[in-house]
Design a protein around this motif. Structure first.
Motif, short mmCIF file in Angstrom:
data_model
loop_
_atom_site.label_atom_id
_atom_site.label_comp_id
_atom_site.label_asym_id
_atom_site.label_seq_id
_atom_site.Cartn_x
_atom_site.Cartn_y
_atom_site.Cartn_z
N PRO A 115 0.84 -1.21 0.00
CA PRO A 115 0.00 0.00 0.00
C PRO A 115 0.87 1.25 0.00
O PRO A 115 2.04 1.21 0.40
CB PRO A 115 -0.79 -0.13 1.30
N VAL A 116 0.30 2.36 -0.42
CA VAL A 116 1.05 3.61 -0.55
C VAL A 116 0.30 4.72 0.17
O VAL A 116 -0.93 4.75 0.18
CB VAL A 116 1.26 3.99 -2.04
N GLY A 117 1.07 5.62 0.81
CA GLY A 117 0.46 6.81 1.38
C GLY A 117 0.60 6.93 2.89
O GLY A 117 1.12 6.03 3.56
N ARG A 118 0.13 8.05 3.40
CA ARG A 118 0.31 8.37 4.81
C ARG A 118 -0.46 7.42 5.73
O ARG A 118 0.03 7.03 6.78
CB ARG A 118 -0.12 9.82 5.07
N LYS A 119 -1.68 7.06 5.35
CA LYS A 119 -2.46 6.15 6.18
C LYS A 119 -1.76 4.80 6.32
O LYS A 119 -1.70 4.21 7.41
CB LYS A 119 -3.85 5.98 5.59
N THR A 154 14.04 3.41 1.57
CA THR A 154 14.26 4.85 1.63
C THR A 154 14.49 5.29 3.07
O THR A 154 14.08 4.60 4.01
CB THR A 154 13.06 5.61 1.06
N PRO A 155 15.15 6.44 3.29
CA PRO A 155 15.32 6.94 4.66
C PRO A 155 14.00 7.10 5.40
O PRO A 155 13.93 6.81 6.60
CB PRO A 155 16.01 8.29 4.45
N LEU A 156 12.94 7.53 4.71
CA LEU A 156 11.64 7.70 5.38
C LEU A 156 11.11 6.35 5.85
O LEU A 156 10.63 6.23 6.99
CB LEU A 156 10.64 8.37 4.43
N GLN A 157 11.18 5.34 5.01
CA GLN A 157 10.73 4.01 5.41
C GLN A 157 11.55 3.49 6.59
O GLN A 157 11.00 2.92 7.55
CB GLN A 157 10.84 3.04 4.24
N ALA A 158 12.85 3.69 6.52
CA ALA A 158 13.73 3.22 7.59
C ALA A 158 13.43 3.91 8.91
O ALA A 158 13.44 3.27 9.98
CB ALA A 158 15.20 3.44 7.21
N LEU A 159 13.14 5.20 8.87
CA LEU A 159 12.84 5.93 10.10
C LEU A 159 11.48 5.54 10.67
O LEU A 159 11.32 5.44 11.90
CB LEU A 159 12.88 7.44 9.83
N VAL A 160 10.50 5.30 9.82
CA VAL A 160 9.19 4.83 10.30
C VAL A 160 9.35 3.51 11.04
O VAL A 160 8.83 3.32 12.15
CB VAL A 160 8.20 4.68 9.13
N ILE A 161 10.10 2.59 10.45
CA ILE A 161 10.28 1.28 11.06
C ILE A 161 11.12 1.35 12.32
O ILE A 161 10.76 0.79 13.37
CB ILE A 161 10.91 0.30 10.04
N LEU A 207 4.29 11.76 18.00
CA LEU A 207 5.31 12.71 17.55
C LEU A 207 6.06 12.17 16.34
O LEU A 207 6.35 12.91 15.39
CB LEU A 207 6.29 13.01 18.69
N ALA A 208 6.40 10.88 16.37
CA ALA A 208 7.13 10.29 15.25
C ALA A 208 6.27 10.32 13.99
O ALA A 208 6.76 10.66 12.90
CB ALA A 208 7.53 8.85 15.58
N GLN A 214 4.53 14.19 7.66
CA GLN A 214 4.29 15.47 7.02
C GLN A 214 5.29 15.73 5.90
O GLN A 214 5.16 16.71 5.16
CB GLN A 214 4.37 16.61 8.05
N GLN A 215 6.28 14.83 5.75
CA GLN A 215 7.24 14.97 4.66
C GLN A 215 6.53 14.81 3.32
O GLN A 215 5.62 13.98 3.18
CB GLN A 215 8.34 13.90 4.78
N PRO A 216 6.91 15.62 2.31
CA PRO A 216 6.20 15.57 1.01
C PRO A 216 6.19 14.19 0.37
O PRO A 216 5.19 13.80 -0.24
CB PRO A 216 7.00 16.57 0.17
N GLU A 217 7.31 13.44 0.53
CA GLU A 217 7.38 12.13 -0.13
C GLU A 217 6.52 11.06 0.54
O GLU A 217 6.36 9.96 0.01
CB GLU A 217 8.84 11.64 -0.17
N ALA A 218 5.96 11.38 1.72
CA ALA A 218 5.16 10.39 2.43
C ALA A 218 3.94 9.93 1.63
O ALA A 218 3.52 8.77 1.71
CB ALA A 218 4.71 10.94 3.78
N ALA A 219 3.37 10.84 0.83
CA ALA A 219 2.16 10.51 0.08
C ALA A 219 2.41 9.45 -0.99
O ALA A 219 1.48 8.74 -1.40
CB ALA A 219 1.59 11.77 -0.56
N GLN A 220 3.67 9.34 -1.47
CA GLN A 220 3.99 8.37 -2.52
C GLN A 220 4.88 7.24 -2.03
O GLN A 220 5.38 6.44 -2.83
CB GLN A 220 4.70 9.08 -3.70
N THR A 221 5.08 7.12 -0.73
CA THR A 221 6.00 6.12 -0.18
C THR A 221 5.27 4.80 0.10
O THR A 221 4.26 4.80 0.80
CB THR A 221 6.65 6.63 1.12
#
Length: 429
Positions: A115-119, A154-161, A207-208, A214-221
């Motif tokens: 799946p893709v996106g912020r949710k 991606t760095p965003l995926q790595a930080l979420v995990i 907070l995380a 809110q990062q712009p790339e989150a919508a397409q990650t």
């Protein structure tokens, strides 16, 4: 499979069985359990990275020096026995919990489209937190491997995990953090630590999520295809541990976690796989357990270090003579310990030393334990040399030192949250 690997795996299994038996009254077996742990450790040392070898050797040398100094000043042999038996309950818990991956990973989606996106990223953040709270490091690797199967993580995926995973150190009884803390702050209560830790983890997750999504790339990650039914096992295990702890308060929490993890694994293996379950169990003992070199050596060496520090302090008749240890002092200690973690020192080392120094003189062990849990959660988030970040570097090509830069502002924000939490704790107690 080399015979040495089999010997290592079954040595760790025997250590678990003997340590559990010792916890239920046959205390003489604790020393034998320690012998099997150290037998495995001698065979695992060569699997360590160069940096891990240096850390382990430094801890062992300092610990042995303290033990010899204490022996010279006639502190007795109890510290040597403590070094032999040290952290075997914690190590048994880590080994036992590792078996859960045999029955947990089958509930996770393996072939479903990402799946893709912020949710979806929110679900991944919450899912890795809840799932990782029980099966620990394995949950993070399972999810990261799935996300990196067709493209680089991606760095965003790595930080979420990684952030979702490390926040569980605040409260999970299945985490090494809780085991270390209950040993380093004797008298602390799981019933006090878990509710406070859960509240801190909840704030940290909010907070995380707000910070990252809110990062712009989150919508397409792309995110992990999280199914909430996969969290049934962690929920049942957590309820089982708390229920057993309320019924048998004299039994150490580490023992209950180890025992219930093994029982759940054996029952589910027999139910799902029948005779093939034994083959999966054998595979885990002979192939997976011998890969636990970092955890095994790190915690055994930390036990020797703690025993050496205790022996040396007794020989020197050292006393902090604390007039007061309240929320302000607790937060200042937290700042020091997290700062040390940022320099690359693993929290288990700093907590072992701080526990030896502060535990005898702190009137409220729960306050000290909360500081240690906060230290672990924030320390592994900030440290470039934590296992979480080293795995991200070695497995997915993301530089471990970059995580310190990416997480610095987030850790500072959480330190303010921890400060308010300590103040509230002091007010209500």
């Amino acid at each position: 499979m080399k015979p040495a690997d089999r010997l290592t795996g079954y040595s760790l299994l025997l250590m678990v069985i003997l340590a559990l038996t010792a916890s239920f009254g046959l205390t003489a077996l604790a020393a034998l359990a320690g012998c099997f742990a150290w037998l495995a450790a001698t065979r695992l040392f060569w699997r360590l990275t160069r940096l891990q070898k240096i850390q382990v050797l430094v801890m062992l040398l300092i610990g042995l020096a303290g033990l010899l100094w204490g022996q010279w000043h006639a502190t007795g042999v109890r510290w040597w026995w403590q070094a032999l038996e040290a952290n075997q309950g914690l190590l048994s818990m880590l080994v036992s919990v590792s078996f859960l991956r045999l029955v947990a990973v089958t509930d996770l989606a393996a072939k479903e489209a990402l799946p893709v996106g912020r949710k979806a990223l929110w679900k991944t953040l919450l899912g890795v937190h809840a799932f990782g709270a029980v099966i620990n490091f394995s949950a993070m690797i399972i999810m990261a491997d799935r996300l990196s199967a067709r493209q680089q993580l991606t760095p965003l995926q790595a930080l979420v995990i990684s952030r979702g995973f490390t926040l569980a150190a605040h409260w999970s009884p299945f985490f090494a953090a809780m085991g270390v803390v209950l040993i380093s702050a004797p008298g602390a209560s799981l019933w006090t630590l878990m509710p406070v830790g859960l509240a801190l983890a909840a704030v940290g997750l909010l907070l995380a999520g707000w910070w990252l999504l809110q990062q712009p790339e989150a919508a397409q990650t792309p995110a992990y295809p999280m199914h909430w039914k996969a969290l049934l096992l962690p929920l049942l295990l957590a309820i089982s541990v708390l229920t057993a702890h309320s019924l048998w308060e004299a039994v150490p929490v580490l023992t209950l976690v180890s025992l219930l993890s093994l029982v759940f694994t054996l029952v589910l293996l027999a139910w799902r796989y029948r005779r093939k379950g034994w083959l999966r169990l054998q595979q885990h003992i002979e192939h997976t357990l011998p890969t636990m070199s970092g955890e095994t050596l790190l915690f055994l060496a930390a036990g020797v270090l703690a025993a050496g520090v205790g022996s040396a302090l007794q020989a020197a008749d050292f006393s902090l003579q604390l007039a007061h240890f309240g929320p302000w002092q607790a937060w200042l200690l937290l700042l020091v310990l997290v700062g040390v973690s940022g320099l690359g020192v693993h929290p288990v080392i700093s907590i072992a030393i701080a526990g030896g120094l502060f535990a005898p003189w702190v009137s409220d062990p729960n306050l000290l334990a909360l500081v240690f849990l906060m230290t672990w959660a924030l320390g592994v988030t900030l440290s470039p040399l934590s296992g979480t970040h080293l795995a991200m570097q070695g497995r997915y090509g993301l530089p471990s030192y970059a995580f310190t830069r990416w997480n610095a502002g987030y850790v500072l924000l959480l330190l303010l949250v921890q400060f308010m939490a300590l103040q509230l704790y002091g007010f209500f107690t």
